[in-house]
Design an enzyme around this catalytic site. Sequence first.
Site, mmCIF file in Angstrom:
data_model
loop_
_atom_site.group_PDB
_atom_site.id
_atom_site.type_symbol
_atom_site.label_atom_id
_atom_site.label_comp_id
_atom_site.label_asym_id
_atom_site.label_seq_id
_atom_site.Cartn_x
_atom_site.Cartn_y
_atom_site.Cartn_z
ATOM 1 N N GLY A 322 0.815 -1.205 0.000
ATOM 2 C CA GLY A 322 0.000 0.000 0.000
ATOM 3 C C GLY A 322 0.844 1.248 0.000
ATOM 4 C CB ALA A 323 2.221 3.538 1.573
ATOM 5 C CG MET A 324 8.741 1.289 1.737
ATOM 6 S SD MET A 324 8.660 0.262 3.228
ATOM 7 C CE MET A 324 10.161 0.794 4.049
ATOM 8 C CD GLU A 325 8.155 1.950 6.838
ATOM 9 O OE1 GLU A 325 8.653 1.099 7.586
ATOM 10 O OE2 GLU A 325 7.179 1.710 6.089
ATOM 11 C CG ASN A 326 11.111 4.076 0.808
ATOM 12 O OD1 ASN A 326 11.552 2.977 1.098
ATOM 13 N ND2 ASN A 326 10.170 4.246 -0.102
ATOM 14 C CG HIS A 358 0.922 3.245 8.690
ATOM 15 N ND1 HIS A 358 0.378 2.259 9.476
ATOM 16 C CD2 HIS A 358 2.118 2.749 8.258
ATOM 17 C CE1 HIS A 358 1.194 1.228 9.534
ATOM 18 N NE2 HIS A 358 2.265 1.499 8.794
ATOM 19 C CD GLU A 359 3.562 4.076 4.992
ATOM 20 O OE1 GLU A 359 4.748 3.853 5.313
ATOM 21 O OE2 GLU A 359 2.701 3.176 4.985
#
Length: 936
Positions: A322-326, A358-359
Amino acid sequence: MVFCCGYRKVWVWLTVMALVCVSTIVGLWVYQLTSFPPPTEPWDRHRLPDTLVPDHYYVTLWPRLEPDATGTYVFTGKSSVRFRSLRDTSLIILHCKQLKLTTMDKHLARLTAISGTAPEIRKTWLHVPMQYLVIQLNGVLKTGQDYKLYTEFEGELSDDLEGLYRSEYYEDGLQKVVATSQMHPTHARKTFPCFDEPAMKAVFHITVLHKRGTVALSNGKELAVVDTIVGGQAVTQTTFEQTKKMSTYLLALVVSDYSNVTSQNGSTLIRIWARKSAISGGQGDYALNVTVPVLKFFEDYYSIPYPLTKSDQIALPDFYFGAMENWGLVTYREANLLYDPVVSSNRNKETTATIIAHELAHMWFGNLVTLKWWNEVWLNEGFASYVSYLGADNAEPTWNVKDLIVLDDVHRVFAVDALASSHPLSSKEDEIQRPEQISELFDAISYSKGASVLRMLSDFLTEPVFIQGLKTYLNDFAYSNTESSDLWDHLQQAVEKTGTSLPARVHDIMNRWVLQMGFPVVFIDTATGTVSQQHFLLDPDSVVDRPSDFNYQWIVPIRWMEFGGTNTVSWLLEKHAVHSEMKTSGQQWLLANVNVTGYYRVNYDTANWDKILTQLRSDHKVIPVINRAQLVDDAFNLARAKMVPMSVALNTTTYLTHEREYMPWESTLNNLDYLYLMFDGTDVYGLMQLYLKKQVEPLYAYFKEITLDWSKVPDGHTEQYLQVNALRVACSTGVDGCQNLTSTWFSQWMAQPQNNIIDPNLRATVYCSAVASGGEEEWNFGWQMFKNAPIAIEANKLMSSLACTKNTTLLNRYLSYTLNANKIRKQDATSVIVSIASNVEGQTLAWDFVRTNWEYMFTEFGVGSFSFASLISGVTASFTTQAELDQLVEFKEQNADIGFGSGTTALEQALERTRANIRWVAENQDEIRDWFVQHT
């Protein structure tokens, strides 16, 4: 990181997927213990030696956005890693996967000393089983000395959604290519040789060569962008500011011709990136508007300024998660970041807000302070999941979104954690070694149970005490690594400093919830005041073979109330205790776990259940709305566990003709979905439809009235969700006028494709209803609109609705499209097949399709394209007959030589689940049929 999630109608499917994740983890642990001999050499171990630690990487990457003469997309690069030797050693091991390294002086790397002389390299090789580059030396790296290792390499810029990969889309009739990345959790090694473990933090100096006319992004802000000539080719070279000290899994890189919208949060540059047409159409504006207040909220919440100079967020056409917190460059699926008020629903808006929250929560909790090893990934993901509701609530205070954690996380993960095959939040470090084991930990337990348990912790500590401990934890461990006990230490310090009263130390309370799987059901006998707890299992006959140091006993905070009273907190410290204050008399009822702040279920004596049910029927508003949802969910699951009669569960739904709140309705529909799965194709199904039609008719009429015959949108956030449910259930159960309404709207759209008057909130429901009642003309129109959709959110609604048709020819056509990436993106193939399987007319077709095409799908598609576990789980979710069980057994036997990969344990789980379903239906069908006959 968040997983991609669909609409609420796939709640059951998501739960089944989560069950598969749990069972797969257990299977992997067993596999590890039984299938591998003890390693004899350092390069045969799954963990890096603790002799070297990196501090700086200098990486140059050049992704090609056009194929070479062989039709292959590639990237080239060079990397220097500076590291320190912690002990004398003659061996260097670092990660390297699927890269072609350039030979230099007969070796795959070049070693130099920062000062002095480095030993000569004796031998280098790629150790493929462990994904290592191994370098043996003729001499010794000295303790405390710094060295630099240089490599040059080439890799494939494939479309496998891992490492540095390729994403494609069409804009203005032209095909465009994006080079992007997904390093989490163990894919940085697929991009450059590195020490790819979370505790191996370092500073990254990134330079990117890219096609002129494109823009390059990475974690740091761009320092210099210059046009140059490299190898006779005209390129642009972008150099980025060095990163903060961070883990390899947080590195990010994107090359595209995207544009952006920009804002500032103090000195922090905020940019939302997407396709040019999306940005010009204003689809990035809402994300930008949400990011500023969310960042400010977390800066205040953590009492630490945002650590970086910029915050980029980018929408990608192809992205498995869904998403990634880079850190500094967060990547998203397009549908999770972009928002168009003309097309997007209220649900889409909430998804964007909560996923951004969230991210961004990870920028501190996870990125600034990182866990030492993946065995405690729950603390990262569970914490971000919990506080995402707080961040979104700050950005959209009128939504009251914090309550929805009960439906979206607590109730969802209860279904998983009630299995004998569940697992604890924290694992032993040596149990999680291989990359596939690490990936399997990102499941509902880590995200949703983690969020639920931390919410409970914050509640019984109080939020101010929780935040105080959190602040000192983050400050003390900034730019380093921790384990969960470090957080408990700081929360305990806050407890002692504030004089907060607890029955035990934070460590002792939380270890019960973290180190053993499952959760309790608390039984309260209101006649005697006796309170007890036991490990709750959906199948009471299942055998739990995982030992627990705590004997499946928890320290339970019980927030409870009586009719007309205020809520009180009592603690249950043993398996059985007497709490005389919980005795009731007369018509007084008792309600426990007020607002579901505790992670447990509640059961009562029969008299108290009767009083609660009477209260629901006479004046349901006396009971808090969250607890009305809880009563339904607890009762249905207690009935499945044989703790209360099924009639008690079904009786909690009889008052719904008077219910006008979203949460109780949603809880009911989620639980009835299980009955629909079990009794599809039987006479019970028809009786359920008649009953639910009777219950929903007043709700349908209510919304018809307050929306002026569906011409306006309700005011409240969750009221809009309930309107969608009212329309969906009314149409699916045959309420008069509903089907005609949706078909008329759809026909008007077909007549004027450029003028879609259907409200965005209702589109998914209307599309599905119209396609289901229509024919090939409606389906073809939906397919064309899907292909031409201006935003991924709209495409997702149409993609799901196309699976609703009753026409088996069309369903078979749609299934065939999942094997063609030009028709259905690889990231969406699994969800399309499972959506078709959830259709009564498509269930057998989807199962036959998977059986027929298993070898092709398994050999041609990677893990980033097909989730084999969720595929098997989804197409077998409704299996309840011996014939279906026999087909499953045959499928396993026929494909034994081909294999099942990540779906291996899912297949075993499907067999187990089907056998259990057969038994459950046999035991409960008559009672359930009789109840529905009586109530229809």
